[in-house]
Design a protein around this motif. Structure first.
Motif, PDB file in Angstrom:
ATOM      1  N   ILE A  69     -13.452  10.060   0.105  1.00 40.69           N
ATOM      2  CA  ILE A  69     -13.514   8.845  -0.259  1.00 40.69           C
ATOM      3  C   ILE A  69     -13.017   8.273   1.102  1.00 40.69           C
ATOM      4  O   ILE A  69     -11.741   8.383   1.391  1.00 40.69           O
ATOM      5  CB  ILE A  69     -12.744   8.398  -1.540  1.00 40.69           C
ATOM      6  CG1 ILE A  69     -13.421   9.226  -2.638  1.00 40.69           C
ATOM      7  CG2 ILE A  69     -12.792   7.032  -1.440  1.00 40.69           C
ATOM      8  CD1 ILE A  69     -12.420   9.071  -3.813  1.00 40.69           C
ATOM      9  N   VAL A  70     -13.678   7.028   1.581  1.00 48.85           N
ATOM     10  CA  VAL A  70     -13.042   6.290   2.837  1.00 48.85           C
ATOM     11  C   VAL A  70     -13.178   4.989   2.440  1.00 48.85           C
ATOM     12  O   VAL A  70     -14.404   4.402   1.836  1.00 48.85           O
ATOM     13  CB  VAL A  70     -13.686   6.307   4.022  1.00 48.85           C
ATOM     14  CG1 VAL A  70     -13.260   5.305   5.059  1.00 48.85           C
ATOM     15  CG2 VAL A  70     -13.542   7.883   4.536  1.00 48.85           C
ATOM     16  N   MET A 124      -2.889   0.850   0.370  1.00 50.25           N
ATOM     17  CA  MET A 124      -2.002   1.756  -0.582  1.00 50.25           C
ATOM     18  C   MET A 124      -2.410   2.137  -1.718  1.00 50.25           C
ATOM     19  O   MET A 124      -2.252   3.417  -1.852  1.00 50.25           O
ATOM     20  CB  MET A 124      -0.645   0.827  -1.044  1.00 50.25           C
ATOM     21  CG  MET A 124       0.365   1.789  -1.531  1.00 50.25           C
ATOM     22  SD  MET A 124       0.904   2.646  -0.645  1.00 50.25           S
ATOM     23  CE  MET A 124       1.626   2.095   0.719  1.00 50.25           C
ATOM     24  N   PHE A 125      -3.439   1.487  -2.421  1.00 47.51           N
ATOM     25  CA  PHE A 125      -4.389   2.360  -3.527  1.00 47.51           C
ATOM     26  C   PHE A 125      -4.714   3.624  -2.878  1.00 47.51           C
ATOM     27  O   PHE A 125      -4.724   4.891  -3.542  1.00 47.51           O
ATOM     28  CB  PHE A 125      -5.360   1.324  -4.240  1.00 47.51           C
ATOM     29  CG  PHE A 125      -6.155   2.078  -4.928  1.00 47.51           C
ATOM     30  CD1 PHE A 125      -5.872   2.303  -6.132  1.00 47.51           C
ATOM     31  CD2 PHE A 125      -7.570   2.523  -4.462  1.00 47.51           C
ATOM     32  CE1 PHE A 125      -6.882   3.328  -7.035  1.00 47.51           C
ATOM     33  CE2 PHE A 125      -8.526   3.071  -5.192  1.00 47.51           C
ATOM     34  CZ  PHE A 125      -8.000   3.505  -6.722  1.00 47.51           C
ATOM     35  N   THR A 126      -5.630   3.471  -1.836  1.00 52.15           N
ATOM     36  CA  THR A 126      -6.157   4.631  -1.537  1.00 52.15           C
ATOM     37  C   THR A 126      -5.364   5.830  -0.952  1.00 52.15           C
ATOM     38  O   THR A 126      -5.673   7.070  -1.293  1.00 52.15           O
ATOM     39  CB  THR A 126      -7.236   4.306  -0.274  1.00 52.15           C
ATOM     40  OG1 THR A 126      -7.925   3.221  -0.659  1.00 52.15           O
ATOM     41  CG2 THR A 126      -8.027   5.395   0.361  1.00 52.15           C
ATOM     42  N   ARG A 127      -4.282   5.442  -0.566  1.00 50.01           N
ATOM     43  CA  ARG A 127      -3.165   6.227  -0.057  1.00 50.01           C
ATOM     44  C   ARG A 127      -2.552   7.324  -1.412  1.00 50.01           C
ATOM     45  O   ARG A 127      -2.494   8.341  -1.376  1.00 50.01           O
ATOM     46  CB  ARG A 127      -2.069   5.549   0.703  1.00 50.01           C
ATOM     47  CG  ARG A 127      -2.643   5.296   2.187  1.00 50.01           C
ATOM     48  CD  ARG A 127      -1.348   4.814   2.996  1.00 50.01           C
ATOM     49  NE  ARG A 127      -0.439   5.796   3.251  1.00 50.01           N
ATOM     50  CZ  ARG A 127       0.584   5.338   3.655  1.00 50.01           C
ATOM     51  NH1 ARG A 127       0.991   3.997   3.774  1.00 50.01           N
ATOM     52  NH2 ARG A 127       1.790   6.209   4.159  1.00 50.01           N
ATOM     53  N   CYS A 128      -2.362   6.302  -2.280  1.00 47.02           N
ATOM     54  CA  CYS A 128      -1.867   6.908  -3.516  1.00 47.02           C
ATOM     55  C   CYS A 128      -2.763   7.819  -4.317  1.00 47.02           C
ATOM     56  O   CYS A 128      -2.673   8.884  -4.817  1.00 47.02           O
ATOM     57  CB  CYS A 128      -1.333   5.771  -4.466  1.00 47.02           C
ATOM     58  SG  CYS A 128       0.142   4.905  -4.172  1.00 47.02           S
ATOM     59  N   LEU A 129      -3.997   7.208  -4.205  1.00 46.37           N
ATOM     60  CA  LEU A 129      -5.117   8.269  -4.526  1.00 46.37           C
ATOM     61  C   LEU A 129      -5.242   9.582  -4.144  1.00 46.37           C
ATOM     62  O   LEU A 129      -5.431  10.552  -4.701  1.00 46.37           O
ATOM     63  CB  LEU A 129      -6.674   7.403  -4.614  1.00 46.37           C
ATOM     64  CG  LEU A 129      -7.693   8.320  -5.181  1.00 46.37           C
ATOM     65  CD1 LEU A 129      -7.701   8.519  -6.506  1.00 46.37           C
ATOM     66  CD2 LEU A 129      -9.140   7.387  -5.148  1.00 46.37           C
ATOM     67  N   GLY A 130      -5.122   9.459  -3.023  1.00 45.28           N
ATOM     68  CA  GLY A 130      -5.130  10.421  -1.984  1.00 45.28           C
ATOM     69  C   GLY A 130      -4.225  11.382  -2.283  1.00 45.28           C
ATOM     70  O   GLY A 130      -4.431  12.879  -2.262  1.00 45.28           O
ATOM     71  N   THR A 150      -8.283   5.560   4.925  1.00 47.67           N
ATOM     72  CA  THR A 150      -8.775   4.113   5.355  1.00 47.67           C
ATOM     73  C   THR A 150      -9.270   4.040   6.618  1.00 47.67           C
ATOM     74  O   THR A 150      -8.399   4.707   7.501  1.00 47.67           O
ATOM     75  CB  THR A 150      -7.674   3.232   4.824  1.00 47.67           C
ATOM     76  OG1 THR A 150      -6.636   3.432   5.425  1.00 47.67           O
ATOM     77  CG2 THR A 150      -7.613   3.207   3.266  1.00 47.67           C
ATOM     78  N   VAL A 151      -9.990   3.253   6.866  1.00 50.30           N
ATOM     79  CA  VAL A 151     -10.266   2.811   8.345  1.00 50.30           C
ATOM     80  C   VAL A 151     -10.129   1.095   8.342  1.00 50.30           C
ATOM     81  O   VAL A 151     -10.402   0.496   7.674  1.00 50.30           O
ATOM     82  CB  VAL A 151     -11.781   2.864   8.637  1.00 50.30           C
ATOM     83  CG1 VAL A 151     -12.153   2.211  10.012  1.00 50.30           C
ATOM     84  CG2 VAL A 151     -12.060   4.496   8.838  1.00 50.30           C
ATOM     85  N   ILE A 179      -7.137  15.937   7.420  1.00 48.32           N
ATOM     86  CA  ILE A 179      -6.668  14.563   7.347  1.00 48.32           C
ATOM     87  C   ILE A 179      -6.934  13.876   6.027  1.00 48.32           C
ATOM     88  O   ILE A 179      -8.169  13.803   5.415  1.00 48.32           O
ATOM     89  CB  ILE A 179      -7.461  13.889   8.146  1.00 48.32           C
ATOM     90  CG1 ILE A 179      -7.163  14.508   9.899  1.00 48.32           C
ATOM     91  CG2 ILE A 179      -6.867  12.305   8.284  1.00 48.32           C
ATOM     92  CD1 ILE A 179      -7.932  13.844  11.121  1.00 48.32           C
ATOM     93  N   THR A 180      -5.838  13.557   5.350  1.00 47.65           N
ATOM     94  CA  THR A 180      -6.125  12.604   4.151  1.00 47.65           C
ATOM     95  C   THR A 180      -4.777  11.672   4.111  1.00 47.65           C
ATOM     96  O   THR A 180      -3.941  11.798   4.796  1.00 47.65           O
ATOM     97  CB  THR A 180      -6.079  13.504   2.976  1.00 47.65           C
ATOM     98  OG1 THR A 180      -6.610  12.687   1.941  1.00 47.65           O
ATOM     99  CG2 THR A 180      -4.620  14.203   2.620  1.00 47.65           C
ATOM    100  N   MET A 181      -5.023  10.535   3.365  1.00 54.19           N
ATOM    101  CA  MET A 181      -3.965   9.254   3.397  1.00 54.19           C
ATOM    102  C   MET A 181      -3.759   8.980   4.623  1.00 54.19           C
ATOM    103  O   MET A 181      -2.495   8.128   5.104  1.00 54.19           O
ATOM    104  CB  MET A 181      -2.916  10.065   2.741  1.00 54.19           C
ATOM    105  CG  MET A 181      -2.808  10.516   1.339  1.00 54.19           C
ATOM    106  SD  MET A 181      -1.345  11.177   0.462  1.00 54.19           S
ATOM    107  CE  MET A 181      -1.347  12.848   1.240  1.00 54.19           C
ATOM    108  N   HIS A 182      -4.705   8.827   5.667  1.00 56.75           N
ATOM    109  CA  HIS A 182      -4.586   8.235   6.752  1.00 56.75           C
ATOM    110  C   HIS A 182      -5.097   6.810   6.976  1.00 56.75           C
ATOM    111  O   HIS A 182      -6.022   6.762   6.503  1.00 56.75           O
ATOM    112  CB  HIS A 182      -5.129   9.274   8.031  1.00 56.75           C
ATOM    113  CG  HIS A 182      -5.072   8.558   9.320  1.00 56.75           C
ATOM    114  ND1 HIS A 182      -3.792   8.525   9.987  1.00 56.75           N
ATOM    115  CD2 HIS A 182      -5.977   8.283  10.427  1.00 56.75           C
ATOM    116  CE1 HIS A 182      -3.835   8.186  11.179  1.00 56.75           C
ATOM    117  NE2 HIS A 182      -5.188   7.949  11.536  1.00 56.75           N
ATOM    118  N   ASP A 183      -4.375   6.148   7.732  1.00 67.27           N
ATOM    119  CA  ASP A 183      -5.085   4.629   7.982  1.00 67.27           C
ATOM    120  C   ASP A 183      -5.275   4.781   9.526  1.00 67.27           C
ATOM    121  O   ASP A 183      -4.555   4.576  10.284  1.00 67.27           O
ATOM    122  CB  ASP A 183      -3.900   3.706   7.603  1.00 67.27           C
ATOM    123  CG  ASP A 183      -4.679   2.117   7.711  1.00 67.27           C
ATOM    124  OD1 ASP A 183      -5.972   2.200   7.849  1.00 67.27           O
ATOM    125  OD2 ASP A 183      -3.977   1.223   7.638  1.00 67.27           O
TER     126      ASP A 183
END
Length: 259
Positions: free
Chosen positions: A135-136, A162-168, A180-181, A244-248
């Motif tokens: 998911i990105v 932050m939502f995407t990082r927490c989900l990750g 996230t990009v 790579i996960t929880m990366h911006d």
């Protein structure tokens, strides 16, 4: 080097134009099948006509949780498991905070934050059962650096990051990666809507910076094309980013100085 997406099935929101359309096209070029969605279906229908048999066009309001669940269910029944989800749908309503209406604040969060939640939740529920998926979320460098007149947009994008990082973090052990990009200024309709008067002069101010609005400019000396952002997305959903996960990932030509 190919991203190796042959046979994978992707959902892209906000795919009717701009970055979303570029992401959908880039995924197709790398071998994926794409379910391209947008609130206005005209753009995604054009994309489907451009890639017959590779792109399916559907109208989708990401603020409607029930509609999101229905679409994801139908997509998986018709086309197989979703391997990739890219949240691009977003809106920008610029205003100084003292003039910002409750309606514009709520509408911005409804799309940019709630929409990401609805789509990511629907996908994660299914991906975690299968033990795989990516998911990105396409956010913005405004999520990390204050921008005058963009409080609602910046805050909604920061929440989405932050939502995407927490989900990750929650789904990592079950084989699902979430990243996230964060683009900076990109040549899209949204960007051009911010420019008043001479577009060439406005673009030059973006690149050179603007002391009056406390913008630093773009060190690489150019405004991004949607394809620049799409390339970053393709990398993150591919197996080349398998660890790579929880990366911006900022794609802004150095505009924020990564502050």
């Amino acid at each position: 080097m190919s991203a190796g997406l042959d046979g994978r099935f992707a959902l892209v929101t906000g795919a009717g134009r701009g970055i979303g359309a570029a992401v959908a096209a880039a995924l197709v070029e790398e071998g994926a099948r794409v379910l391209a969605t947008d609130l206005d279906p005209a753009g995604v229908r054009s994309l489907a006509a451009r890639y017959p048999g590779r792109v399916t066009a559907r109208a989708l309001d990401v603020t409607d949780a029930a509609a999101v669940d229905t679409l994801v269910d139908a997509a998986e029944q018709e086309s197989g498991p979703l391997d990739i989800v890219v949240n691009v749908a977003g809106i920008l309503r610029s205003s100084e905070v003292v003039d910002l209406t409750e309606e514009d604040w709520a509408a911005t969060f409804a799309v940019n934050t709630n929409g990401v939640f609805h789509v990511s939740r629907a996908a994660a529920r299914r991906m975690t059962e299968r033990g795989a998926g990516s998911i990105v979320t396409v956010a913005s460098n405004a999520a990390g650096v204050p921008r005058a007149g963009m409080a609602a947009y910046a805050a909604s994008k920061a929440a989405a990051v932050m939502f995407t990082r927490c989900l990750g973090l929650e789904v990592a052990a079950r084989g699902v990666r979430c990243n996230t990009v964060s683009p900076g200024s990109t040549l899209t309709d949204m960007q051009r809507a911010l420019w008043n008067g001479d577009a060439e002069a406005a673009a030059r101010r973006v690149v050179e910076g603007d002391l009056a609005t406390h913008r630093t400019g773009i060190p690489l000396g150019r405004i991004a094309e949607p394809a620049d952002v799409a390339d970053a997305v393709v990398f993150l959903v591919s197996d080349r980013a398998r660890h790579i996960t929880m990366h911006d990932l900022y794609v802004d030509g150095g505009a924020t100085l990564r502050a």
